[in-house]
Design a protein around this motif. Structure first.
Motif, mmCIF file in Angstrom:
data_model
loop_
_atom_site.group_PDB
_atom_site.id
_atom_site.type_symbol
_atom_site.label_atom_id
_atom_site.label_comp_id
_atom_site.label_asym_id
_atom_site.label_seq_id
_atom_site.Cartn_x
_atom_site.Cartn_y
_atom_site.Cartn_z
ATOM 1 N N LEU A 133 0.832 -1.199 0.000
ATOM 2 C CA LEU A 133 0.000 0.000 0.000
ATOM 3 C C LEU A 133 0.865 1.246 0.000
ATOM 4 N N VAL A 134 0.390 2.300 -0.672
ATOM 5 C CA VAL A 134 0.985 3.636 -0.530
ATOM 6 C C VAL A 134 0.155 4.341 0.531
ATOM 7 N N ARG A 135 0.755 4.601 1.689
ATOM 8 C CA ARG A 135 0.001 5.114 2.833
ATOM 9 C C ARG A 135 -0.575 6.507 2.553
ATOM 10 N N THR A 136 -1.715 6.772 3.179
ATOM 11 C CA THR A 136 -2.351 8.080 3.068
ATOM 12 C C THR A 136 -3.227 8.295 4.295
ATOM 13 N N GLY A 137 -3.906 9.449 4.354
ATOM 14 C CA GLY A 137 -4.804 9.703 5.470
ATOM 15 C C GLY A 137 -4.073 9.866 6.788
ATOM 16 N N ARG A 138 -4.791 9.655 7.881
ATOM 17 C CA ARG A 138 -4.233 9.933 9.194
ATOM 18 C C ARG A 138 -2.961 9.150 9.529
ATOM 19 N N PRO A 139 -2.851 7.855 9.178
ATOM 20 C CA PRO A 139 -1.606 7.144 9.490
ATOM 21 C C PRO A 139 -0.368 7.731 8.821
ATOM 22 N N ALA A 140 -0.555 8.554 7.786
ATOM 23 C CA ALA A 140 0.577 9.147 7.070
ATOM 24 C C ALA A 140 0.735 10.625 7.365
ATOM 25 N N ALA A 141 0.034 11.146 8.385
ATOM 26 C CA ALA A 141 -0.048 12.598 8.560
ATOM 27 C C ALA A 141 0.542 13.123 9.862
ATOM 28 N N ARG A 142 1.337 12.345 10.530
ATOM 29 C CA ARG A 142 1.869 12.823 11.814
ATOM 30 C C ARG A 142 2.702 14.088 11.654
ATOM 31 N N HIS A 143 3.470 14.159 10.564
ATOM 32 C CA HIS A 143 4.321 15.332 10.347
ATOM 33 C C HIS A 143 3.509 16.561 9.948
ATOM 34 N N LEU A 144 2.193 16.392 9.722
ATOM 35 C CA LEU A 144 1.320 17.523 9.408
ATOM 36 C C LEU A 144 0.606 18.049 10.651
ATOM 37 N N GLY A 145 1.077 17.639 11.809
ATOM 38 C CA GLY A 145 0.496 18.132 13.059
ATOM 39 C C GLY A 145 -0.656 17.314 13.580
ATOM 40 N N VAL A 146 -0.788 16.084 13.105
ATOM 41 C CA VAL A 146 -1.880 15.226 13.553
ATOM 42 C C VAL A 146 -1.471 14.523 14.842
ATOM 43 N N ARG A 147 -2.363 14.522 15.797
ATOM 44 C CA ARG A 147 -2.105 13.927 17.105
ATOM 45 C C ARG A 147 -1.725 12.458 16.967
ATOM 46 N N ALA A 148 -0.698 12.034 17.686
ATOM 47 C CA ALA A 148 -0.251 10.645 17.647
ATOM 48 C C ALA A 148 -1.328 9.734 18.214
ATOM 49 N N ASN A 150 -2.903 5.228 17.893
ATOM 50 C CA ASN A 150 -2.697 3.869 17.426
ATOM 51 C C ASN A 150 -3.147 3.767 15.976
ATOM 52 N N PHE A 151 -2.193 3.715 15.062
ATOM 53 C CA PHE A 151 -2.517 3.676 13.638
ATOM 54 C C PHE A 151 -2.269 2.290 13.061
ATOM 55 N N ASN A 152 -2.582 1.263 13.830
ATOM 56 C CA ASN A 152 -2.388 -0.107 13.375
ATOM 57 C C ASN A 152 -3.561 -0.529 12.484
ATOM 58 N N TYR A 153 -3.764 0.227 11.439
ATOM 59 C CA TYR A 153 -4.788 -0.101 10.466
ATOM 60 C C TYR A 153 -4.358 0.444 9.114
ATOM 61 N N GLU A 174 -15.739 -5.803 3.744
ATOM 62 C CA GLU A 174 -16.223 -4.440 3.520
ATOM 63 C C GLU A 174 -17.239 -4.073 4.591
ATOM 64 N N ASP A 175 -17.036 -2.904 5.186
ATOM 65 C CA ASP A 175 -17.856 -2.461 6.312
ATOM 66 C C ASP A 175 -17.735 -0.942 6.386
ATOM 67 N N TYR A 176 -18.820 -0.235 6.126
ATOM 68 C CA TYR A 176 -18.692 1.218 6.002
ATOM 69 C C TYR A 176 -18.327 1.902 7.309
ATOM 70 N N GLU A 177 -18.374 1.182 8.426
ATOM 71 C CA GLU A 177 -17.881 1.737 9.688
ATOM 72 C C GLU A 177 -16.485 1.223 10.026
ATOM 73 N N GLY A 178 -15.874 0.476 9.103
ATOM 74 C CA GLY A 178 -14.538 -0.055 9.344
ATOM 75 C C GLY A 178 -13.477 1.034 9.372
ATOM 76 N N ARG A 179 -12.382 0.771 10.054
ATOM 77 C CA ARG A 179 -11.303 1.757 10.180
ATOM 78 C C ARG A 179 -10.301 1.664 9.040
ATOM 79 N N ASN A 180 -10.261 0.537 8.355
ATOM 80 C CA ASN A 180 -9.313 0.360 7.256
ATOM 81 C C ASN A 180 -9.906 0.940 5.975
ATOM 82 N N VAL A 181 -9.150 1.821 5.334
ATOM 83 C CA VAL A 181 -9.638 2.504 4.130
ATOM 84 C C VAL A 181 -8.707 2.179 2.966
#
Length: 235
Positions: A133-148, A150-153, A174-181
């Motif tokens: 995967l090419v990471r994106t979203g919150r797991p890839a955004a810590r350097h953008l000031g996103v609060r640390a 558990n990004f184990n997804y 597939e689950d529209y409330e799932g954390r994995n995108v």
């Protein structure tokens, strides 16, 4: 019951969005609104999913660009050269970066691909996403000031095949409330990076997260706009 009483019918979603029920059902079918369909044919979604869609669906300036142009805008905003864009399109993209608000950038680039939400099936643990995967979203955004946290997804673009293929290989449901995108990779170029450029990360965080992610994503886009305009003034 898994979803409890948090779900909305297509009829209720249509009322929130002030559109017809048929239009709401079409949005759910096309996964522009995340949801699920019962065996009876009834579509269900949630308030959070509807609000995520509302953030991209307003009319006026900022309507969705073509996929290649949208990728080009985000590449340019990230300080990278979108080599696939002709000079006339690049000039238009630069004008849009100068004049669009962060919200308008999100709406304009939201049609590049579709986000699909998943949970990991029971009995599956310690999945290693590796380089698939090419990471994106919150797991890839810590350097953008996103609060640390558990990004184990998973939150990323599949390198090979489709998001559905990836989900099957990793026992994801597939689950529209799932954390994995997962996103199908519609980039017009081959991209070897471990994570998407910053503007892509910020937009994807805004589109797929909750209130906190939307707020941080828009702030990151505003910061990137300022840096981009400062760099342009030096040319």
């Amino acid at each position: 019951m898994k979803y409890g009483n948090r779900e909305l019918t297509a009829h209720e979603a249509a009322k929130v969005l002030e559109i017809s029920e048929r239009h709401a059902e079409a949005l759910l079918k096309d996964r522009l609104i995340a949801g699920r369909q019962l065996r009876s044919g009834v579509w269900l979604t949630s308030k959070a999913s509807v609000e995520r869609y509302r953030a991209t669906a307003q009319s006026g300036r900022g309507r969705a660009l073509s996929a290649s142009t949208a990728w080009g805008l985000l590449w340019e905003l990230s300080g990278r050269r979108p080599s696939w864009l002709p000079s006339s399109t690049l000039a238009r993209v630069r004008r849009q970066i100068e004049t669009f608000s962060p919200e308008e950038i999100v709406r304009a680039t939201s049609g590049r691909t579709r986000a699909r939400f998943y949970t990991i099936s029971r009995g599956t643990s310690d999945i290693s996403w590796g380089n698939s995967l090419v990471r994106t979203g919150r797991p890839a955004a810590r350097h953008l000031g996103v609060r640390a946290g558990n990004f184990n997804y998973a939150s990323g673009y599949v390198r090979d095949g489709t998001s559905a293929d990836f989900a099957r290989r990793h026992a994801m449901s597939e689950d529209y409330e799932g954390r994995n995108v997962l996103f199908d990779n519609t980039l017009p170029i081959t991209y070897p990076g471990a994570a998407m450029p910053d503007a892509v990360v910020a937009v994807d965080m805004t589109l797929t997260g909750g209130e906190y992610e939307r707020e941080r994503g828009l702030l990151a886009l505003a910061m990137l706009q300022r840096k981009w305009m400062e760099a342009r003034q030096k040319i």
